[in-house]
Design a protein around this motif. Sequence first.
Motif, PDB file in Angstrom:
ATOM      1  N   PRO A  76       0.835  -1.205   0.000  1.00  0.00           N
ATOM      2  CA  PRO A  76       0.000   0.000   0.000  1.00  0.00           C
ATOM      3  C   PRO A  76       0.874   1.261   0.000  1.00  0.00           C
ATOM      4  O   PRO A  76       2.042   1.210   0.402  1.00  0.00           O
ATOM      5  CB  PRO A  76      -0.783  -0.116   1.314  1.00  0.00           C
ATOM      6  N   PRO A  77       0.290   2.385  -0.417  1.00  0.00           N
ATOM      7  CA  PRO A  77       1.061   3.635  -0.444  1.00  0.00           C
ATOM      8  C   PRO A  77       1.663   3.965   0.930  1.00  0.00           C
ATOM      9  O   PRO A  77       0.974   3.913   1.944  1.00  0.00           O
ATOM     10  CB  PRO A  77       0.028   4.694  -0.830  1.00  0.00           C
ATOM     11  N   GLY A  78       2.948   4.280   0.931  1.00  0.00           N
ATOM     12  CA  GLY A  78       3.623   4.682   2.152  1.00  0.00           C
ATOM     13  C   GLY A  78       3.910   3.563   3.133  1.00  0.00           C
ATOM     14  O   GLY A  78       4.370   3.821   4.247  1.00  0.00           O
ATOM     15  N   VAL A  79       3.656   2.313   2.748  1.00  0.00           N
ATOM     16  CA  VAL A  79       3.870   1.185   3.644  1.00  0.00           C
ATOM     17  C   VAL A  79       5.106   0.417   3.196  1.00  0.00           C
ATOM     18  O   VAL A  79       5.226   0.028   2.038  1.00  0.00           O
ATOM     19  CB  VAL A  79       2.640   0.241   3.672  1.00  0.00           C
ATOM     20  N   GLU A  80       6.024   0.227   4.105  1.00  0.00           N
ATOM     21  CA  GLU A  80       7.225  -0.577   3.860  1.00  0.00           C
ATOM     22  C   GLU A  80       6.933  -1.987   4.365  1.00  0.00           C
ATOM     23  O   GLU A  80       6.689  -2.181   5.553  1.00  0.00           O
ATOM     24  CB  GLU A  80       8.409   0.027   4.617  1.00  0.00           C
ATOM     25  N   LEU A  81       6.920  -2.961   3.467  1.00  0.00           N
ATOM     26  CA  LEU A  81       6.615  -4.334   3.866  1.00  0.00           C
ATOM     27  C   LEU A  81       7.864  -5.042   4.370  1.00  0.00           C
ATOM     28  O   LEU A  81       8.855  -5.146   3.646  1.00  0.00           O
ATOM     29  CB  LEU A  81       6.052  -5.128   2.688  1.00  0.00           C
ATOM     30  N   PRO A  82       7.829  -5.557   5.611  1.00  0.00           N
ATOM     31  CA  PRO A  82       8.948  -6.373   6.070  1.00  0.00           C
ATOM     32  C   PRO A  82       8.969  -7.699   5.314  1.00  0.00           C
ATOM     33  O   PRO A  82       7.945  -8.149   4.793  1.00  0.00           O
ATOM     34  CB  PRO A  82       8.658  -6.596   7.556  1.00  0.00           C
ATOM     35  N   ASP A  83      10.131  -8.325   5.220  1.00  0.00           N
ATOM     36  CA  ASP A  83      10.246  -9.623   4.553  1.00  0.00           C
ATOM     37  C   ASP A  83       9.233 -10.604   5.138  1.00  0.00           C
ATOM     38  O   ASP A  83       9.075 -10.690   6.355  1.00  0.00           O
ATOM     39  CB  ASP A  83      11.659 -10.196   4.707  1.00  0.00           C
ATOM     40  N   GLY A  84       8.548 -11.306   4.270  1.00  0.00           N
ATOM     41  CA  GLY A  84       7.594 -12.322   4.702  1.00  0.00           C
ATOM     42  C   GLY A  84       6.199 -11.794   4.987  1.00  0.00           C
ATOM     43  O   GLY A  84       5.277 -12.571   5.196  1.00  0.00           O
ATOM     44  N   LYS A  85       6.004 -10.474   4.998  1.00  0.00           N
ATOM     45  CA  LYS A  85       4.678  -9.901   5.266  1.00  0.00           C
ATOM     46  C   LYS A  85       3.803 -10.060   4.025  1.00  0.00           C
ATOM     47  O   LYS A  85       4.208  -9.738   2.912  1.00  0.00           O
ATOM     48  CB  LYS A  85       4.811  -8.419   5.642  1.00  0.00           C
ATOM     49  N   ASP A  86       2.598 -10.567   4.210  1.00  0.00           N
ATOM     50  CA  ASP A  86       1.647 -10.760   3.116  1.00  0.00           C
ATOM     51  C   ASP A  86       1.133  -9.391   2.660  1.00  0.00           C
ATOM     52  O   ASP A  86       0.528  -8.659   3.448  1.00  0.00           O
ATOM     53  CB  ASP A  86       0.488 -11.633   3.612  1.00  0.00           C
ATOM     54  N   PRO A  87       1.371  -9.023   1.392  1.00  0.00           N
ATOM     55  CA  PRO A  87       0.912  -7.711   0.930  1.00  0.00           C
ATOM     56  C   PRO A  87      -0.611  -7.557   0.966  1.00  0.00           C
ATOM     57  O   PRO A  87      -1.110  -6.461   1.208  1.00  0.00           O
ATOM     58  CB  PRO A  87       1.445  -7.595  -0.491  1.00  0.00           C
ATOM     59  N   LEU A  88      -1.357  -8.636   0.755  1.00  0.00           N
ATOM     60  CA  LEU A  88      -2.816  -8.522   0.808  1.00  0.00           C
ATOM     61  C   LEU A  88      -3.288  -8.248   2.237  1.00  0.00           C
ATOM     62  O   LEU A  88      -4.230  -7.486   2.454  1.00  0.00           O
ATOM     63  CB  LEU A  88      -3.478  -9.770   0.230  1.00  0.00           C
ATOM     64  N   GLU A  89      -2.611  -8.839   3.200  1.00  0.00           N
ATOM     65  CA  GLU A  89      -2.922  -8.544   4.605  1.00  0.00           C
ATOM     66  C   GLU A  89      -2.591  -7.079   4.911  1.00  0.00           C
ATOM     67  O   GLU A  89      -3.343  -6.394   5.614  1.00  0.00           O
ATOM     68  CB  GLU A  89      -2.113  -9.481   5.505  1.00  0.00           C
ATOM     69  N   ALA A  90      -1.478  -6.601   4.381  1.00  0.00           N
ATOM     70  CA  ALA A  90      -1.098  -5.198   4.571  1.00  0.00           C
ATOM     71  C   ALA A  90      -2.137  -4.272   3.944  1.00  0.00           C
ATOM     72  O   ALA A  90      -2.467  -3.218   4.505  1.00  0.00           O
ATOM     73  CB  ALA A  90       0.289  -4.933   3.968  1.00  0.00           C
ATOM     74  N   TRP A  91      -2.687  -4.668   2.783  1.00  0.00           N
ATOM     75  CA  TRP A  91      -3.747  -3.868   2.161  1.00  0.00           C
ATOM     76  C   TRP A  91      -5.001  -3.847   3.028  1.00  0.00           C
ATOM     77  O   TRP A  91      -5.638  -2.808   3.184  1.00  0.00           O
ATOM     78  CB  TRP A  91      -4.073  -4.398   0.756  1.00  0.00           C
ATOM     79  N   ASP A  92      -5.373  -5.004   3.593  1.00  0.00           N
ATOM     80  CA  ASP A  92      -6.547  -5.049   4.481  1.00  0.00           C
ATOM     81  C   ASP A  92      -6.374  -4.060   5.636  1.00  0.00           C
ATOM     82  O   ASP A  92      -7.288  -3.291   5.957  1.00  0.00           O
ATOM     83  CB  ASP A  92      -6.750  -6.462   5.041  1.00  0.00           C
ATOM     84  N   GLU A  93      -5.196  -4.076   6.254  1.00  0.00           N
ATOM     85  CA  GLU A  93      -4.918  -3.178   7.377  1.00  0.00           C
ATOM     86  C   GLU A  93      -4.935  -1.718   6.924  1.00  0.00           C
ATOM     87  O   GLU A  93      -5.490  -0.847   7.599  1.00  0.00           O
ATOM     88  CB  GLU A  93      -3.564  -3.532   8.001  1.00  0.00           C
ATOM     89  N   PHE A  94      -4.334  -1.429   5.775  1.00  0.00           N
ATOM     90  CA  PHE A  94      -4.280  -0.077   5.235  1.00  0.00           C
ATOM     91  C   PHE A  94      -5.689   0.451   4.947  1.00  0.00           C
ATOM     92  O   PHE A  94      -6.021   1.586   5.307  1.00  0.00           O
ATOM     93  CB  PHE A  94      -3.430  -0.066   3.956  1.00  0.00           C
ATOM     94  N   LEU A  95      -6.513  -0.359   4.290  1.00  0.00           N
ATOM     95  CA  LEU A  95      -7.869   0.081   3.942  1.00  0.00           C
ATOM     96  C   LEU A  95      -8.722   0.303   5.193  1.00  0.00           C
ATOM     97  O   LEU A  95      -9.516   1.246   5.251  1.00  0.00           O
ATOM     98  CB  LEU A  95      -8.524  -0.932   2.994  1.00  0.00           C
ATOM     99  N   GLU A  96      -8.540  -0.550   6.186  1.00  0.00           N
ATOM    100  CA  GLU A  96      -9.277  -0.374   7.440  1.00  0.00           C
ATOM    101  C   GLU A  96      -8.847   0.934   8.117  1.00  0.00           C
ATOM    102  O   GLU A  96      -9.700   1.722   8.538  1.00  0.00           O
ATOM    103  CB  GLU A  96      -9.047  -1.560   8.376  1.00  0.00           C
ATOM    104  N   ARG A  97      -7.529   1.168   8.224  1.00  0.00           N
ATOM    105  CA  ARG A  97      -7.019   2.415   8.821  1.00  0.00           C
ATOM    106  C   ARG A  97      -7.495   3.640   8.046  1.00  0.00           C
ATOM    107  O   ARG A  97      -7.692   4.706   8.621  1.00  0.00           O
ATOM    108  CB  ARG A  97      -5.484   2.429   8.843  1.00  0.00           C
TER     109      ARG A  97
END
Length: 153
Positions: A32-53
């Motif tokens: 997601p924009p402005g999000v740095e994904l750590p190794d092994g982090k699921d990008p779709l999970e990161a999107w879920d968190e980003f959209l909720e925030r």
Amino acid sequence: MSSTIQITIDAKDPRSLSAFWREVLGYVHPAPPGVELPDGKDPLEAWDEFLERSGVPEEQRNSASALEDPDGSGPRIFFQRVPEEKIAKNRVHLDMRTAPGLRREERMDALESECARLVALGARRIARHEPEEPLSIGFIVLADPEGNEFCLD
């Protein structure tokens, strides 16, 4: 200077369809924009968190998805939710170059192997077209989980 392209695919379920094509192409879901994904982090999970925030209502969170070539050389693919069902043959389709340089039986064996992998992921096999050299070296037609046709070439 040449133009770059983004391929846009209409979808009933952009997230699932992008997950299918991620496996077909070896692409990745971007962070997601402005999000740095750590190794092994699921990008779709990161999107879920980003959209909720971001306060995006839950029913709108699957309205789009995207894929990018991890090498940066291939086109970006964007999946957008549309209300209508696919009712006719698509006018543009993707050819997956899965057996470059191979000919005849060796080529068709390689295409069959990739076909089996994609069917296991949710593709539907439509037809096998035998080599008819010199005009055709053979290909297999499939459909993705939403019915969009593509070829193993």
